[in-house]
Write a protein that holds these residues in place. Structure first.
Motif, mmCIF file in Angstrom:
data_model
loop_
_atom_site.group_PDB
_atom_site.id
_atom_site.type_symbol
_atom_site.label_atom_id
_atom_site.label_comp_id
_atom_site.label_asym_id
_atom_site.label_seq_id
_atom_site.Cartn_x
_atom_site.Cartn_y
_atom_site.Cartn_z
ATOM 1 N N LEU A 34 0.794 -1.234 0.000
ATOM 2 C CA LEU A 34 0.000 0.000 0.000
ATOM 3 C C LEU A 34 0.821 1.277 0.000
ATOM 4 C CD1 LEU A 34 -2.701 -1.120 2.590
ATOM 5 C CD2 LEU A 34 -2.821 -1.189 0.092
ATOM 6 N N SER A 35 1.980 1.274 0.652
ATOM 7 C CA SER A 35 2.781 2.503 0.717
ATOM 8 C C SER A 35 4.230 2.177 1.046
ATOM 9 C CB SER A 35 2.219 3.458 1.766
ATOM 10 O OG SER A 35 2.409 2.937 3.060
ATOM 11 N N CYS A 36 5.082 3.152 0.798
ATOM 12 C CA CYS A 36 6.495 3.026 1.113
ATOM 13 C C CYS A 36 6.951 4.323 1.777
ATOM 14 C CB CYS A 36 7.326 2.786 -0.142
ATOM 15 S SG CYS A 36 6.942 1.241 -0.979
ATOM 16 N N SER A 37 7.765 4.193 2.812
ATOM 17 C CA SER A 37 8.311 5.375 3.478
ATOM 18 C C SER A 37 9.674 5.029 4.045
ATOM 19 C CB SER A 37 7.373 5.870 4.580
ATOM 20 O OG SER A 37 7.213 4.895 5.580
ATOM 21 N N ALA A 38 10.368 6.063 4.488
ATOM 22 C CA ALA A 38 11.689 5.886 5.094
ATOM 23 C C ALA A 38 11.759 6.747 6.338
ATOM 24 C CB ALA A 38 12.782 6.281 4.121
ATOM 25 N N ILE A 39 12.491 6.272 7.314
ATOM 26 C CA ILE A 39 12.789 7.070 8.500
ATOM 27 C C ILE A 39 14.293 7.276 8.509
ATOM 28 C CG2 ILE A 39 12.746 7.193 11.012
ATOM 29 C CD1 ILE A 39 10.316 5.325 10.932
ATOM 30 N N LEU A 40 14.709 8.537 8.484
ATOM 31 C CA LEU A 40 16.123 8.883 8.555
ATOM 32 C C LEU A 40 16.468 9.166 10.003
ATOM 33 C CD1 LEU A 40 16.331 11.319 5.525
ATOM 34 C CD2 LEU A 40 16.811 8.887 5.580
ATOM 35 N N GLN A 51 7.676 10.095 3.078
ATOM 36 C CA GLN A 51 6.844 9.248 2.224
ATOM 37 C C GLN A 51 7.570 9.092 0.896
ATOM 38 O OE1 GLN A 51 4.662 8.013 4.728
ATOM 39 N NE2 GLN A 51 3.643 7.624 2.815
ATOM 40 N N LEU A 52 7.696 7.868 0.416
ATOM 41 C CA LEU A 52 8.421 7.598 -0.819
ATOM 42 C C LEU A 52 7.436 7.356 -1.961
ATOM 43 C CD1 LEU A 52 11.085 5.155 0.623
ATOM 44 C CD2 LEU A 52 11.354 7.597 0.162
ATOM 45 N N PRO A 53 7.590 8.124 -3.046
ATOM 46 C CA PRO A 53 6.692 7.942 -4.190
ATOM 47 C C PRO A 53 7.172 6.781 -5.067
ATOM 48 C CG PRO A 53 8.197 9.734 -4.631
ATOM 49 C CD PRO A 53 8.510 9.229 -3.242
ATOM 50 N N THR A 54 6.990 5.582 -4.592
ATOM 51 C CA THR A 54 7.507 4.416 -5.300
ATOM 52 C C THR A 54 6.596 3.229 -5.057
ATOM 53 O OG1 THR A 54 9.489 3.099 -5.680
ATOM 54 C CG2 THR A 54 8.989 3.652 -3.392
ATOM 55 N N ASN A 55 6.948 2.111 -5.649
ATOM 56 C CA ASN A 55 6.215 0.881 -5.387
ATOM 57 C C ASN A 55 7.143 -0.126 -4.731
ATOM 58 O OD1 ASN A 55 7.686 -0.590 -7.412
ATOM 59 N ND2 ASN A 55 6.360 0.318 -8.969
ATOM 60 N N PHE A 56 6.595 -1.219 -4.304
ATOM 61 C CA PHE A 56 7.332 -2.212 -3.540
ATOM 62 C C PHE A 56 8.498 -2.799 -4.337
ATOM 63 C CE2 PHE A 56 7.963 -6.467 -1.737
ATOM 64 C CZ PHE A 56 8.139 -6.132 -0.412
#
Length: 90
Positions: A34-40, A51-56
């Motif tokens: 459903l979504s992709c994100s990163a925590i720096l 929030q990452l504008p990408t797919n799995f």
């Protein structure tokens, strides 16, 4: 209890992650269908959620590229150019 194993199999403390980021930020990738994100996680600063504008599948390929780049450039003398290139292609 065995000395040094008091946190065995428990999640890392945030302070431990920040200490580990003293040579560069830690990036935690969170991906689902459903979504992709990163925590720096930088050293001595609050974490940042992106929030990452990408797919799995694209994120899976990025993880492989980052793993390969980090193995090539591990150590204090690494230029990190391969890491930067992988992130820019993302």
């Amino acid at each position: 209890m065995i000395e040094g194993f008091s946190r065995f199999l428990l999640p890392s403390l945030f302070s431990d992650l920040q200490d580990a980021a003293r040579d560069g930020p830690i990036i935690v990738l969170i991906a689902s269908e459903l979504s992709c994100s990163a925590i720096l996680i930088p050293d001595r600063r609050p974490p940042t959620d992106i929030q990452l504008p990408t797919n799995f599948e694209k994120l899976r390929r990025l993880v492989l590229a980052l793993q390969c780049a980090s193995q090539k450039e591990a150590g204090p003398k690494g230029t990190q150019s391969t890491l930067i290139k992988a992130l820019r292609e993302f």
